[in-house]
Design a protein around this motif. Structure first.
Motif, mmCIF file in Angstrom:
data_model
loop_
_atom_site.group_PDB
_atom_site.id
_atom_site.type_symbol
_atom_site.label_atom_id
_atom_site.label_comp_id
_atom_site.label_asym_id
_atom_site.label_seq_id
_atom_site.Cartn_x
_atom_site.Cartn_y
_atom_site.Cartn_z
ATOM 1 N N ASP A 631 3.244 13.469 -16.041
ATOM 2 C CA ASP A 631 3.305 14.898 -15.697
ATOM 3 C C ASP A 631 2.762 15.764 -16.829
ATOM 4 O OD1 ASP A 631 4.157 17.255 -14.192
ATOM 5 O OD2 ASP A 631 5.672 17.460 -15.771
ATOM 6 N N GLY A 635 2.752 18.992 -11.638
ATOM 7 C CA GLY A 635 3.279 18.149 -10.588
ATOM 8 C C GLY A 635 2.617 16.790 -10.550
ATOM 9 N N ASP A 650 11.813 13.375 -3.158
ATOM 10 C CA ASP A 650 12.906 14.338 -3.268
ATOM 11 C C ASP A 650 13.868 13.963 -4.393
ATOM 12 O OD1 ASP A 650 11.841 15.717 -1.149
ATOM 13 O OD2 ASP A 650 13.071 14.690 0.353
ATOM 14 N N THR A 653 12.197 14.697 -7.819
ATOM 15 C CA THR A 653 12.159 16.130 -8.103
ATOM 16 C C THR A 653 13.533 16.642 -8.498
ATOM 17 O OG1 THR A 653 10.314 16.448 -6.581
ATOM 18 C CG2 THR A 653 11.600 18.394 -7.151
ATOM 19 N N GLU A 654 14.565 16.153 -7.800
ATOM 20 C CA GLU A 654 15.932 16.587 -8.090
ATOM 21 C C GLU A 654 16.360 16.156 -9.492
ATOM 22 O OE1 GLU A 654 20.458 15.882 -6.341
ATOM 23 O OE2 GLU A 654 18.716 15.385 -5.114
ATOM 24 N N ASN A 657 13.121 17.685 -12.114
ATOM 25 C CA ASN A 657 12.562 19.045 -11.952
ATOM 26 C C ASN A 657 11.038 19.051 -11.965
ATOM 27 O OD1 ASN A 657 15.033 20.463 -11.742
ATOM 28 N ND2 ASN A 657 15.279 20.393 -13.969
ATOM 29 N N ILE A 659 7.742 18.709 -9.665
ATOM 30 C CA ILE A 659 7.341 18.786 -8.259
ATOM 31 C C ILE A 659 6.508 17.563 -7.906
ATOM 32 C CG2 ILE A 659 6.025 20.113 -6.564
ATOM 33 C CD1 ILE A 659 6.622 22.598 -8.234
ATOM 34 N N THR A 660 6.807 16.926 -6.781
ATOM 35 C CA THR A 660 6.041 15.763 -6.330
ATOM 36 C C THR A 660 5.651 15.925 -4.864
ATOM 37 O OG1 THR A 660 8.014 14.526 -5.641
ATOM 38 C CG2 THR A 660 7.279 14.228 -7.913
#
Length: 944
Positions: A631, A635, A650, A653-654, A657, A659-660
Motif C-alpha cells: 500500500d 488502496g 472487507d 479494510t476493517e 484501514n 481501501i481494497t
C-alpha cells in the motif's frame, strides 16, 4: 614399523629440499601420491594424515587436491610460528601477508591488495607524500565504491607514520557536491568569508583551508568545483596564499597538501590550468580489475562483518563465492556488500529458531546473483583451486587487519536487517502463522526493502542529468535552493518533482521576459489568499529570483508561484495503487506476478501462493501482510482465483484501514493489465477496478505494428496554462515527430480548475494521455514530468500514440506465449539462444501433454519452459541439481515420459538432462497438473 610412522617418515625424508617458493606453489604431498609410493590405500593414508594433523606433526593445506607438509618444516621455511589449535590452512599467501603486516605496521599494509592490485598505487602515494619539501598534490580517480576516500585516509595515516606530519596534524574532508548548486556558498566553506560579503554573511568565518593548515585537505567529488573555485585553489597551490570571500587582498597563508577524488574523467571536468598543478594521479581499480586473491579476501572480510553482527558462524560454499564475485559490477565493493547482506539476511531467517551455522550456498541466492557464476567462469581461468570448497567464518575470531573498503556508508541500509527479521518473525508467530509462511513473508519484506534502497541509489543519479539537457544549470541550481527553502518554511519534505516543475516554469518565464514576446500582465487574475503560507513563501522566492538573475519580474508571478507551491505539495509523492495476487497452488500466483514484474519492472505487485493444505486463517494473515507492504496510500487491488476470497477485502479494510477492491477468476492477462494500469499511469483504485471488471477483454494480437490513433489530444498540465506548458509542448511534439505522421493536438491547461478544463476538452476531443506536474486522476494515462525527462515517459507516450498493448492471452495464444518465453529466456540464460531453444522447449511440452493426455494453461507452459531452459544451462555448466526428495513408484510413468522427451534435446543439442533434473521435472508437471485439474473442477461447480 607402524603404518602411521611409515607415512610420517616418508614425508620428513622427502621434504628436506622444499623451499618457500615450493610451498607457495603448493608443491607438497598428497594422500594419493603417498599411497602410491608406499603401496597403501589412499583412504588409509588420509586417515593417518588426519591423525598426524591432530597431533601437530603435519599441517594440512586445503587446496585441490589437499596438500600436507611437516609442520616443523613449514614453520621453519616460512619463518612463522603457528598456534597449536591451527591444523589446516586455506590460503598460504594470506598467512604470510598477515605475518608481514604484524612486522611492518605501515598503514598501507592494512589494505586488501596492498601487495597485489594496489601495489603500484601505494608506491605512487608514498612518493607523493615523501616528495620534498612538503609533498605533491594528488588526484585519486576511480568508480563509485572502489575506496577513494579510504585510500586518501590511509595516505594521511602514512604521512604521520613517517613523521611527515605531526600526530596533531589535521585531516579535513570536504565533499564539493554538498554545495555544488551554490558556488558562492561552496567557496565560502573552502576559503571563508567576511561579514557582509553576501546575504546571510553576518559574521567573519574561517574556511576549511585554514582548518587544514599544517595537514591534508581531502576534496571529494572535486569535479563539482566551479571554474572560479578551481582558479582560486590553483592560485593557492602556487603561492600558499588566499583571500576570503568578500576580500580584495590575499593576506592569508596556509601550508596544506591537497588530495582530490573524482569519479569523472578529469580532462573533461577540470580546467587544464588546474590539472597542471596536480602532478600525481592515482587510479584505483574496479572490483573486476582486482586479483582473485583480493576478491576472495574481500568476500571473507564482508562475511566476517556480518557474522559478528549476527553472532553466528557462517559457512559459504565455493559456488556462492564465485557467484558473489561474478555478480559484482556497477557498485564495486558497495554492491558486493549489499549482495552479501541480502544473502546473510536470508540465511539468518532460515536459522532463526536454532543455533545452527548459517549456510550460504547457490540455492539461497537470488537469480541476479546466481548468474554471477557464469560471469566468473567466463573471466577467470585456471584459478578455481584458489577458492576452497567451503569458507567458514567464526564470529568470535578477531576481525582481519584490513580496513573497510568503502568510500562511505552510502551502501549501508538505514535499518538493521537482523533486528527487522527478529521483530517481524515474533509478530507473525504471535498471529499463529506457520514457520514456512513466516519465512516466505519475511523473505519478501527483506527483498523489497533492500531492493528499493539499492535501486534508489542507482536511479537518483540520472534524473538531474536529464533535466540539465533542457534547462540551464543556473536555473536548476536555483530550483534546488528554493526546494530547501520551501521545505524549511512549510516543514514538509518535497520530492524531485518540485525541482522539475519549478525549473521548467522558471526557464519558460525567463525566456518570455528576455524576448518580451509575451506580457505577463495579460494573464487572468488568480484568486489566492495573500495571507496563506504559500503566498508569503512565493513573495520571498520572487525577491530572491529578481536578485539572483537581475531581472524585473511582474508581481503577478507571486500568485503563480503560490499556485505551484500548493499543487506540488499535493502531488509531492507519486503514489500508485498496490496489487496483491492470491491464487491456490504452490506457485500459481508467483508465476503470474513474475511475468508482470519482468514486463513492467514494477514493485507495487506481490503474490500470495496458497497450497491446498494451507489454513484459511494463515492465508488471510499473509494477504493482510502483503496488503500493508504494497500500500502506498491509494488502496490495494486484490486479484484472486476464487469468489470466496472476495470476502477478504472487507476484513482487510476493517483491520488495516486500507481501501481494497477485489476481482476473482484471476488470469495472467488480468494481472498484466492491472500491473500496466497501476504502474505506468498512476490511476486510482476505483477507476482501475471498474475498468478491469467491466471493460477489459484480455489482450488481442495486432497484425499491424503501425496501428496509430488518428485523432486525439494530449493534455499538458502546468502552473499557468502557458509558461511550463510551452516547454512541455515542445517536448511532447518532439516525441510525436520521431515516430510518424500524426493528427494529435497538444493542449496546455493550467493547474487551476484542471478538472473543469479537461471536461471542456472532452466535449469535442478524445484525450489519449495527460502530461504534467499533477495527476487529475480522471482515469487517463498519466506521464509525470520526471518520467518525461528521465526517458521512461517517452516510451510510454509512444506506446499510447501507437495504440500498442502487451500481446498476451491466457488461452490458445501461441504467439504471445512465444514472445513472453523468449523475453524471459533472454534474462535468465547465457549460453542458450532463445530463438533456437524455444521450438525445442515447445516440442518437449507438446510431447508430455500428448503422452500423458494432459493440457497446461499458457502460464504453466511458460513456467515449465523457463525451468527447462535453466536446467539445460546447468548441464552446460556441469552444475546440475541434486534431487533430495523421495521418488514414488507411481511416478514411473511420468519419469519414463520425461526420459523419452529428453531425447529431443539430446538429438538437437547433444545435451541430456540428468536423472536428478528429471525427477525435479516430475514434481513440477505433477504439481501443475493437479492445480489445473483442481481449478477446472472449481469452475464447474454451480454458483448456487
Amino acid at each position: 614399523m607402524k603404518r602411521i610412522e611409515k607415512i610420517y617418515n616418508y614425508i620428513l625424508k622427502n621434504s628436506k629440499h622444499l623451499t618457500k617458493d615450493d610451498i607457495l606453489n603448493y608443491n607438497g604431498f598428497t594422500a594419493l601420491q603417498i599411497g602410491k609410493e608406499l603401496n597403501i590405500l589412499r583412504n588409509n593414508v588420509s586417515k593417518e594424515l588426519n591423525i598426524l594433523c591432530k597431533n601437530n606433526k603435519v599441517i594440512k593445506i586445503k587446496s585441490k587436491p589437499v596438500i600436507y607438509y611437516p609442520r616443523e618444516l613449514f614453520e621453519k621455511v616460512l619463518s612463522i610460528k603457528l598456534k597449536d589449535d591451527i591444523r589446516e590452512i586455506t590460503n598460504i599467501q594470506a598467512l604470510i601477508n598477515k605475518k608481514e603486516k604484524i612486522e611492518d605496521q605501515s598503514p598501507f599494509n592494512y589494505l586488501i591488495g596492498h601487495d597485489r592490485s594496489l601495489k603500484n598505487q601505494i608506491e605512487q602515494a608514498k612518493a607523493a607524500l615523501m616528495y620534498p619539501p612538503n609533498g605533491l598534490h594528488t588526484l585519486i580517480i576511480g568508480s563509485t565504491g572502489v575506496g577513494k576516500s579510504l585510500f586518501a585516509n590511509i595516505m594521511y595515516k602514512y604521512a604521520k607514520y613517517k613523521n611527515r606530519l605531526t600526530k596533531d596534524s589535521p585531516f579535513i574532508v570536504f565533499n564539493c557536491a554538498d554545495y555544488s548548486n551554490n558556488p558562492q556558498l561552496l567557496l565560502s566553506h573552502i576559503f571563508g568569508h567576511v561579514k557582509g560579503s553576501f546575504t546571510g554573511a553576518d559574521f567573519n568565518t574561517e574556511g576549511i583551508i585554514q582548518k587544514a593548515d599544517g595537514g591534508i585537505l581531502f576534496l571529494d567529488e572535486i569535479h563539482r568545483l566551479p571554474p572560479e573555485g578551481q582558479e582560486m585553489i590553483f592560485y593557492f597551490m602556487d603561492t600558499g596564499s588566499y583571500n576570503k570571500l568578500g576580500e580584495t587582498g590575499r593576506g592569508h597563508k596556509a601550508k596544506v597538501l591537497l588530495i582530490g577524488a573524482t569519479t569523472e574523467d578529469p580532462s573533461s571536468t577540470l580546467l587544464n590550468t588546474f590539472m597542471r598543478r596536480i602532478p600525481v594521479i592515482i587510479k584505483i581499480p574496479d572490483f573486476s580489475e582486482r586479483t582473485l586473491e583480493d576478491q576472495i579476501e574481500l568476500v571473507e572480510f564482508l562475511f566476517r562483518q556480518e557474522a559478528q553482527r549476527i553472532n553466528k558462524p557462517i559457512k559459504i560454499s565455493a559456488e556462492a563465492v564465485k557467484a558473489f564475485i561474478g555478480s559484482t559490477s556497477y557498485g564495486n565493493a558497495g554492491q558486493l556488500k549489499s549482495n552479501i547482506q541480502l544473502a546473510c539476511a536470508k540465511g539468518f531467517l532460515n536459522t532463526l529458531n536454532s543455533g545452527d551455522i548459517i549456510n550460504i550456498n547457490l540455492d539461497l541466492l537470488p537469480s541476479n546473483i546466481k548468474k554471477g557464476i557464469v560471469s566468473f567462469s567466463n573471466n577467470k581461468n585456471n584459478v578455481w583451486n584458489l577458492i576452497p570448497n567451503t569458507i567458514t567464518i567464526d564470529p568470535n575470531n578477531d576481525m582481519p587487519f584490513e580496513y573497510i573498503p568503502f568510500e562511505n556508508d552510502t551502501y549501508e541500509p538505514p535499518f538493521n536487517i537482523y533486528d527487522t527479521i527478529e521483530k517481524r518473525a515474533g509478530e507473525l508467530k504471535d498471529k499463529g502463522m506457520t514457520d514456512e509462511d513466516i519465512k516466505s513473508c519475511i523473505t519478501s519484506d527483506i527483498n523489497n526493502d533492500l531492493n528499493k534502497f539499492y535501486n534508489n541509489l542507482k536511479r537518483n543519479k540520472n534524473l538531474k542529468e536529464g533535466l540539465l539537457k533542457i534547462v540551464d544549470k543556473d536555473i536548476v541550481d536555483f530550483a534546488e535552493e528554493i526546494k530547501i527553502l520551501v521545505e524549511g518554511r512549510l516543514n514538509k519534505a518535497l520530492n524531485e518533482r518540485f525541482i522539475y516543475a519549478v525549473s521548467l516554469h522558471f526557464s519558460s518565464l525567463f525566456k518570455r521576459l528576455k524576448s518580451k514576446a509575451d506580457k505577463l500582465n495579460s494573464y487572468v487574475e488568480i484568486p489566492i489568499s495573500t495571507n496563506s503560507k504559500e503566498y508569503k513563501i512565493a513573495k520571498e522566492i520572487h525577491y530572491l529570483m529578481e536578485k539572483r538573475f537581475n531581472l524585473s519580474i511582474p508581481k503577478i508571478e507571486i500568485e503563480y508561484l503560490a499556485i505551484i507551491l500548493t499543487s506540488i505539495q499535493d502531488s509531492s509523492i507519486q503514489k500508485r495503487v498496490g496489487i496483491v495476487v492470491a491464487a491456490h497452488g504452490d506457485s500459481t500466483a508467483t508465476s503470474m506476478v513474475n511475468v508482470a514484474k519482468k514486463l513492467f519492472e514494477t514493485d507495487n505487485i506481490l503474490a500470495v501462493d496458497m497450497p491446498l493444505e494451507k489454513k484459511p486463517f494463515d492465508i488471510l494473515e499473509e494477504v493482510i501482510s502483503k496488503v500493508k507492504q504494497v500500500d502506498e496510500g491509494k488502496g490495494v487491488l486484490l486479484l484472486v482465483d476464487m469468489g470466496s476470497l472476495n470476502s477478504f477485502g472487507d476484513v482487510i479494510t476493517e483491520r488495516t484501514n486500507i481501501i481494497t477492491r477485489s476481482i476473482d477468476m484471476v488470469s495472467t492477462p488480468l494481472v498484466l493489465e492491472a500491473a500496466r494500469k497501476c504502474s505506468l499511469y498512476d490511476t486510482d483504485l476505483i477507476s482501475v477496478h471498474s475498468y478491469l471488471l467491466k471493460d477489459f477483454r484480455a489482450y488481442t494480437m495486432s497484425s499491424d505494428d503501425d496501428n496509430y490513433i488518428n485523432d486525439g489530444v494530449i493534455v499538458t498540465i502546468c502552473s499557468t496554462g502557458k509558461g511550463t506548458a510551452i516547454k512541455l509542448k515542445e517536448l511532447v511534439d518532439n516525441i510525436i515527430n520521431t515516430i510518424a505522421d500524426y493528427n494529435i493536438t497538444v493542449i496546455p491547461v493550467g493547474v487551476k480548475d484542471v478538472n473543469r478544463s479537461i471536461n471542456e476538452i472532452l466535449k469535442s476531443n478524445k484525450i489519449i494521455a495527460i502530461v504534467g506536474i499533477i495527476n487529475p486522476n480522471l482515469g487517463f494515462p498519466f506521464i509525470s514530468i520526471e518520467d518525461l525527462i528521465n526517458g521512461t515517459g517517452e516510451a510510454k507516450l509512444k506506446n499510447i500514440i501507437k495504440g500498442k498493448n502487451i500481446s498476451y492471452t491466457d488461452k490458445n495464444n501461441i504467439i504471445a506465449l512465444e514472445t513472453l518465453c523468449k523475453q524471459s529466456l533472454r534474462e535468465l540464460v547465457t549460453f542458450l539462444n532463445p530463438e533456437k531453444i524455444y521450438p525445442l522447449l515447445k516440442n518437449f511440452i507438446d510431447f508430455i501433454e500428448n503422452s500423458l493426455d494432459i493440457g497446461y494453461k499458457n502460464n504453466k507452459r511458460l513456467s515449465i519452459m523457463t525451468h527447462l531452459a535453466c536446467a539445460l544451462e546447468r548441464v552446460i555448466l556441469k552444475n546440475e541439481l541434486t534431487y533430495n526428495g523421495k521418488s514414488n513408484p507411481l511416478d514411473k510413468l511420468y519419469f519414463d515420459t520425461l526420459k523419452d522427451a529428453n531425447l529431443i534435446f539430446k538429438k538437437a543439442l547433444s545435451l541430456e538432462l540428468s536423472e536428478d533434473e528429471l525427477y525435479y521435472m516430475v514434481d513440477i508437471i505433477k504439481e501443475y497438473q493437479l492445480t489445473d485439474t483442481f481449478n477446472a473442477y472449481v469452475t464447474e461447480i454451480p454458483k448456487n
